[in-house]
Design an enzyme around this catalytic site. Structure first.
Site, PDB file in Angstrom:
ATOM      1  N   LYS A  45      12.298  46.067  14.264  1.00  0.00           N
ATOM      2  CA  LYS A  45      12.777  44.960  13.336  1.00  0.00           C
ATOM      3  C   LYS A  45      14.067  45.491  12.723  1.00  0.00           C
ATOM      4  O   LYS A  45      14.892  44.601  12.752  1.00  0.00           O
ATOM      5  CB  LYS A  45      11.875  44.623  12.399  1.00  0.00           C
ATOM      6  CG  LYS A  45      10.418  44.174  12.989  1.00  0.00           C
ATOM      7  CD  LYS A  45      10.378  42.599  12.772  1.00  0.00           C
ATOM      8  CE  LYS A  45       9.137  41.942  13.426  1.00  0.00           C
ATOM      9  NZ  LYS A  45       8.093  42.476  13.671  1.00  0.00           N
ATOM     10  N   GLU A  85      11.257  35.377   6.120  1.00  0.00           N
ATOM     11  CA  GLU A  85       9.804  35.131   6.333  1.00  0.00           C
ATOM     12  C   GLU A  85       9.159  36.490   6.729  1.00  0.00           C
ATOM     13  O   GLU A  85       9.837  37.407   7.372  1.00  0.00           O
ATOM     14  CB  GLU A  85       9.522  33.972   7.119  1.00  0.00           C
ATOM     15  CG  GLU A  85       9.401  34.477   8.593  1.00  0.00           C
ATOM     16  CD  GLU A  85      10.972  34.813   9.242  1.00  0.00           C
ATOM     17  OE1 GLU A  85      11.852  34.515   8.717  1.00  0.00           O
ATOM     18  OE2 GLU A  85      10.828  35.597  10.100  1.00  0.00           O
ATOM     19  N   SER A 132       7.015  49.449  20.370  1.00  0.00           N
ATOM     20  CA  SER A 132       7.725  48.570  19.370  1.00  0.00           C
ATOM     21  C   SER A 132       7.699  49.053  17.961  1.00  0.00           C
ATOM     22  O   SER A 132       8.583  48.985  17.108  1.00  0.00           O
ATOM     23  CB  SER A 132       7.397  47.092  19.272  1.00  0.00           C
ATOM     24  OG  SER A 132       6.150  46.994  19.173  1.00  0.00           O
TER      25      SER A 132
END
Ligand SMILES: *Cc1c(COP(=O)(O)O)cnc(C)c1O
Length: 401
Positions: free
Chosen positions: A104, A126, A387
């Protein structure tokens, strides 16, 4: 349900993963379905992003941030013991080793840098499990921006540690009490809030979803995963290009970034979804959060709630480019159950000394299954994006032990 057959023909190359067509279209998906004021705000983001992405100065600043703050490049790790057991050659692209523990941060540093270039002083975001919220709060602190993070009330209860991390980093966490009080509602609320704040705030979306230019822009910011992996594979793999490239898919950003590095090669691209959040494998055409794509819906066309043990895969849809890649047959989308993912996480921990995020464990669960049933032929080379790291999931793992 659509059953996607394994490839029988040569993999089509070079037809995908460039710029979207006019108005942010990927085939019949994408677009900018937003209220008038947000259409203008999106147009400004689009213009600023195009300029920035063509500017070597911006690229250089971002590359430096990714290197000195986020820990890039991340390694490519051969999973030797697991490979021996499975009869394939598995390599892991280690996004779990980035600062804040998942991919991210790649996207968020890009968008935060863009926000400062646009003269914005605040980031709106969000978050579901809190990973994107933590990454946004981190980037905001680093660049001297404010951060306001919308989070469903239920998720706030379930993810206390990440809520604390965000507050520690100086972000404001706003509880969302509407609907199911989870990610879908937090996203709606963040967009609503942006309507009244477009002059001084940038909405930092966490995946390849939302109105144009977000699906394209977020994929470009995540492309660093695929570009690095492409060069690492060329240097380290027997086959140069891996036979298969695999990543988990929530909204689809780590997968899109990974696939982008291999779209023009012979590699077969596989996106792995949670059984209860399989937008690409089982969704139907719809519009949500400013974008036309595939979403889980009931018979009346109402978007239904996703259910996955991995909070990051708990989104009822998938980014528009994945829907398009599926239609083209360039990528294939498969699903994995909660139990398979949990089993894969334990297996990776014990074979390789890596505790993966539950999201990433979905990708591995498919590799394990496919190596067993011949979907992955013996001796195949496989690149899998890991990830994120599993620290956030310890309370779930605890149940198993
Ligand atoms: C958020 C998250 C995902 C899912 O998001 P994508 O946009 O599909 O990549 C996957 N893995 C981890 C570790 C996450 O935090």
């Amino acid at each position: 349900m659509q059953v996607v057959p394994p490839w029988r023909e040569p993999v089509p190359r070079d037809r995908t993963m460039g710029e979207p067509r006019a108005r942010g279209r990927f085939g019949e998906y994408g677009g900018r379905y937003a209220p008038e004021s947000l259409v203008e705000a999106c147009r400004q983001v689009d213009e600023a992003f195009r300029e920035a992405w063509a500017d070597p100065g911006f690229r250089g600043d971002l590359a430096r941030l990714l290197a000195v703050h986020a820990g890039r490049p991340t390694p490519l790790t051969p999973a030797r013991r697991l490979s021996d057991a499975l009869g394939v050659e598995l390599y892991l692209k280690r996004e779990d080793l980035t600062h804040t523990g998942s991919h991210k941060i790649n996207n968020v540093l890009g968008q935060a840098l863009l926000a400062t270039r646009m003269g914005r002083r605040r980031l709106i975001a969000e978050t579901g499990a809190g990973q994107h919220g933590v990454a946004t709060a981190t980037a905001a602190a680093l660049l001297g921006l404010e951060a306001t993070v919308f989070m469903g009330e239920r998720d706030i209860e379930r993810q206390a540690l990440n809520v604390f991390r965000m507050r520690m980093l100086g972000a404001e966490v706003v509880p969302v009490t509407t609907g199911s009080r989870t990610l879908k509602d937090a996203t709606s609320e963040a967009m609503r809030h942006w309507v009244g704040a477009t002059g001084d705030s940038h909405y930092c979306i966490g995946s390849v979803v939302g109105p144009d230019p977000y699906p394209w822009m977020v994929r470009e910011f995540q492309r660093v995963i695929g570009d690095e992996a492409r060069a690492q594979c060329a240097a380290e793999l027997r086959t140069g290009v891996p036979d298969h490239v695999v990543a988990c898919v929530g909204g689809g950003s780590n997968a899109a970034g990974t696939f982008a590095g291999f779209a023009d090669t012979s590699a077969r691209l596989v996106g792995v979804e949670a059984e209860g959040g399989a937008g690409a494998a089982r969704g139907r055409l719809g519009v949500l959060h400013g974008c036309r794509s595939l979403f889980l819906q009931d018979d009346d066309g109402q978007i239904t709630q996703a259910h996955s043990i991995a909070a990051g895969l708990d989104y009822p849809g998938v980014g528009p480019e994945h829907a398009h890649l599926r239609d083209l047959g360039r990528a294939r989308y498969v699903t994995v159950s909660d139990d398979e993912a949990l089993g894969a996480a334990v297996r990776l921990a014990r074979a390789e000394g890596i505790v993966p995020a539950l999201e990433s464990a979905h990708a591995l669960a498919w590799v394990i299954r496919a190596a067993g049933d011949g979907d992955l032929p013996a001796g195949s080379t496989v690149l899998m994006t890991l990830s994120g790291r599993g620290d956030k999931d310890v309370s779930t793992f605890k149940e198993l032990l």
